[in-house]
Design a protein around this motif. Sequence first.
Motif, PDB file in Angstrom:
ATOM      1  N   ARG A  22       7.349  -5.416  -2.472  1.00 61.24           N
ATOM      2  CA  ARG A  22       6.662  -4.256  -2.674  1.00 61.24           C
ATOM      3  C   ARG A  22       5.131  -4.833  -1.877  1.00 61.24           C
ATOM      4  NH1 ARG A  22       8.112  -4.953  -8.187  1.00 61.24           N
ATOM      5  NH2 ARG A  22       5.829  -5.652  -8.724  1.00 61.24           N
ATOM      6  N   TRP A  23       4.702  -5.904  -1.871  1.00 58.20           N
ATOM      7  CA  TRP A  23       3.454  -6.055  -1.301  1.00 58.20           C
ATOM      8  C   TRP A  23       3.542  -6.261   0.109  1.00 58.20           C
ATOM      9  CZ3 TRP A  23      -1.566  -6.037  -1.437  1.00 58.20           C
ATOM     10  CH2 TRP A  23      -2.020  -6.690  -0.721  1.00 58.20           C
ATOM     11  N   HIS A  24       4.575  -6.654   0.617  1.00 60.51           N
ATOM     12  CA  HIS A  24       4.740  -7.060   2.194  1.00 60.51           C
ATOM     13  C   HIS A  24       4.674  -5.572   2.890  1.00 60.51           C
ATOM     14  CE1 HIS A  24       4.170 -10.995   2.886  1.00 60.51           C
ATOM     15  NE2 HIS A  24       4.815 -11.339   1.839  1.00 60.51           N
ATOM     16  N   ALA A  25       5.920  -4.734   2.163  1.00 58.38           N
ATOM     17  CA  ALA A  25       6.070  -3.400   2.684  1.00 58.38           C
ATOM     18  C   ALA A  25       4.596  -2.695   2.663  1.00 58.38           C
ATOM     19  CB  ALA A  25       6.984  -2.734   1.759  1.00 58.38           C
ATOM     20  N   ALA A  26       3.860  -2.686   1.665  1.00 55.03           N
ATOM     21  CA  ALA A  26       2.657  -2.048   1.511  1.00 55.03           C
ATOM     22  C   ALA A  26       1.570  -2.467   2.783  1.00 55.03           C
ATOM     23  CB  ALA A  26       1.877  -2.237   0.230  1.00 55.03           C
ATOM     24  N   LEU A  27       1.499  -3.858   3.083  1.00 52.99           N
ATOM     25  CA  LEU A  27       0.641  -4.255   4.041  1.00 52.99           C
ATOM     26  C   LEU A  27       1.068  -3.605   5.366  1.00 52.99           C
ATOM     27  CD1 LEU A  27       0.238  -7.981   3.358  1.00 52.99           C
ATOM     28  CD2 LEU A  27      -1.179  -6.510   3.001  1.00 52.99           C
ATOM     29  N   ARG A  28       2.337  -3.194   5.714  1.00 49.52           N
ATOM     30  CA  ARG A  28       2.808  -2.541   6.909  1.00 49.52           C
ATOM     31  C   ARG A  28       2.462  -1.130   6.878  1.00 49.52           C
ATOM     32  NH1 ARG A  28       8.335  -3.941   8.672  1.00 49.52           N
ATOM     33  NH2 ARG A  28       7.346  -3.081  10.736  1.00 49.52           N
ATOM     34  N   LEU A  29       2.249  -0.397   5.685  1.00 50.26           N
ATOM     35  CA  LEU A  29       2.231   0.976   5.849  1.00 50.26           C
ATOM     36  C   LEU A  29       0.955   1.521   6.033  1.00 50.26           C
ATOM     37  CD1 LEU A  29       4.757   1.444   3.055  1.00 50.26           C
ATOM     38  CD2 LEU A  29       4.980   2.615   5.114  1.00 50.26           C
ATOM     39  N   PRO A  30       0.552   2.515   6.114  1.00 47.43           N
ATOM     40  CA  PRO A  30      -0.869   3.110   6.242  1.00 47.43           C
ATOM     41  C   PRO A  30      -1.587   3.158   4.860  1.00 47.43           C
ATOM     42  CG  PRO A  30       0.763   4.677   7.173  1.00 47.43           C
ATOM     43  CD  PRO A  30       1.543   3.537   6.601  1.00 47.43           C
ATOM     44  N   ARG A  31      -2.636   2.844   4.828  1.00 49.10           N
ATOM     45  CA  ARG A  31      -3.782   2.665   3.554  1.00 49.10           C
ATOM     46  C   ARG A  31      -3.122   3.487   2.467  1.00 49.10           C
ATOM     47  NH1 ARG A  31      -8.017  -0.526   4.189  1.00 49.10           N
ATOM     48  NH2 ARG A  31      -9.339  -0.676   2.328  1.00 49.10           N
ATOM     49  N   ARG A  32      -2.950   4.693   2.443  1.00 44.93           N
ATOM     50  CA  ARG A  32      -2.607   5.622   1.218  1.00 44.93           C
ATOM     51  C   ARG A  32      -1.583   4.849   0.405  1.00 44.93           C
ATOM     52  NH1 ARG A  32      -0.319   8.537   5.470  1.00 44.93           N
ATOM     53  NH2 ARG A  32       1.889   9.242   5.313  1.00 44.93           N
ATOM     54  N   PHE A  33      -0.540   4.063   1.204  1.00 48.10           N
ATOM     55  CA  PHE A  33       0.564   3.477   0.696  1.00 48.10           C
ATOM     56  C   PHE A  33       0.071   2.272  -0.300  1.00 48.10           C
ATOM     57  CE2 PHE A  33       2.617   5.869   3.644  1.00 48.10           C
ATOM     58  CZ  PHE A  33       3.818   6.633   3.012  1.00 48.10           C
ATOM     59  N   LEU A  34      -0.858   1.428   0.397  1.00 51.75           N
ATOM     60  CA  LEU A  34      -1.587   0.602  -0.322  1.00 51.75           C
ATOM     61  C   LEU A  34      -2.169   0.806  -1.613  1.00 51.75           C
ATOM     62  CD1 LEU A  34      -2.142  -2.650  -0.088  1.00 51.75           C
ATOM     63  CD2 LEU A  34      -4.040  -2.150   1.175  1.00 51.75           C
ATOM     64  N   LEU A  35      -3.030   2.274  -1.718  1.00 47.02           N
ATOM     65  CA  LEU A  35      -3.492   2.454  -2.759  1.00 47.02           C
ATOM     66  C   LEU A  35      -2.653   2.779  -4.061  1.00 47.02           C
ATOM     67  CD1 LEU A  35      -6.230   4.952  -1.167  1.00 47.02           C
ATOM     68  CD2 LEU A  35      -6.521   2.440  -2.005  1.00 47.02           C
ATOM     69  N   ARG A  36      -1.236   3.155  -3.401  1.00 46.96           N
ATOM     70  CA  ARG A  36      -0.371   3.471  -4.442  1.00 46.96           C
ATOM     71  C   ARG A  36       0.045   2.276  -5.495  1.00 46.96           C
ATOM     72  NH1 ARG A  36       4.794   6.289  -1.573  1.00 46.96           N
ATOM     73  NH2 ARG A  36       5.635   5.551  -3.467  1.00 46.96           N
ATOM     74  N   LEU A  37      -0.387   1.000  -4.919  1.00 50.26           N
ATOM     75  CA  LEU A  37      -0.048  -0.259  -5.788  1.00 50.26           C
ATOM     76  C   LEU A  37      -1.328  -0.617  -6.712  1.00 50.26           C
ATOM     77  CD1 LEU A  37       1.960  -2.352  -2.941  1.00 50.26           C
ATOM     78  CD2 LEU A  37       2.720  -0.943  -4.828  1.00 50.26           C
ATOM     79  N   ARG A  38      -2.152   0.174  -6.624  1.00 52.07           N
ATOM     80  CA  ARG A  38      -3.232  -0.313  -7.814  1.00 52.07           C
ATOM     81  C   ARG A  38      -2.716  -0.175  -9.088  1.00 52.07           C
ATOM     82  NH1 ARG A  38      -7.937   3.937  -5.476  1.00 52.07           N
ATOM     83  NH2 ARG A  38      -6.222   5.319  -5.744  1.00 52.07           N
ATOM     84  N   ASP A  39      -1.862   0.376  -9.156  1.00 49.29           N
ATOM     85  CA  ASP A  39      -1.109   0.370 -10.604  1.00 49.29           C
ATOM     86  C   ASP A  39       0.000  -0.534 -10.738  1.00 49.29           C
ATOM     87  OD1 ASP A  39      -3.224   2.089 -11.671  1.00 49.29           O
ATOM     88  OD2 ASP A  39      -2.290   3.763 -10.665  1.00 49.29           O
TER      89      ASP A  39
END
Length: 199
Positions: A22-39
Amino acid sequence: AAKFADIFFLPALLNDVDETVRWHAALRLPRRFLLRLRDDPHREVRARVASHIEGEELVPMMSDPDYYVRQMVAQRIGTPLLKHMIDDPDPEVRRVVAQRIAAEWLPELIDDPDAAVVLAVAERLTPIQLLPLRFHPDFRVRYEAAGRVSLSAVTAMQNDEDPLVRERVLERLAESRVAKAGEHLVIEMSSAAREGRRS
């Protein structure tokens, strides 16, 4: 796959059962996807998210259930927002708050139940603000006060129960006597020089 797959396939990996994926996927995606992982359910993922985002984006994470994540937030969030973390339940988080918060808010933490937090506060207080902490239960706080309060105030600490604090008090008083002796010597030498010029 999260590191090398086409970016259009990555959003699906944000729901992978493994937190590393999940983390490595989020790093390569636009920022709005990273924000989804705050929870995200895994604390390490949330902590990493907190280390990559900033400003208002961190506000929802100030109440994260894990102290380590909140500590990361306290280290990175803007100082004006730190006042909302003064009452955090974990002393490690409050200690970070005490180290970074605006000076005007420091008195709010001066009565903190954790000595390490109070010490962090004491290290940033002015000598006058330190006066009430001369007799704090923790010797580290008293030692900090002994090193910086005025000489007239430090005299009352000569009988402190801790030998390190007493030693610091005696050092301050000795330094004061040496300084005064030096001042008197300069005055006497100046007077003698003036008398010599007259003669």
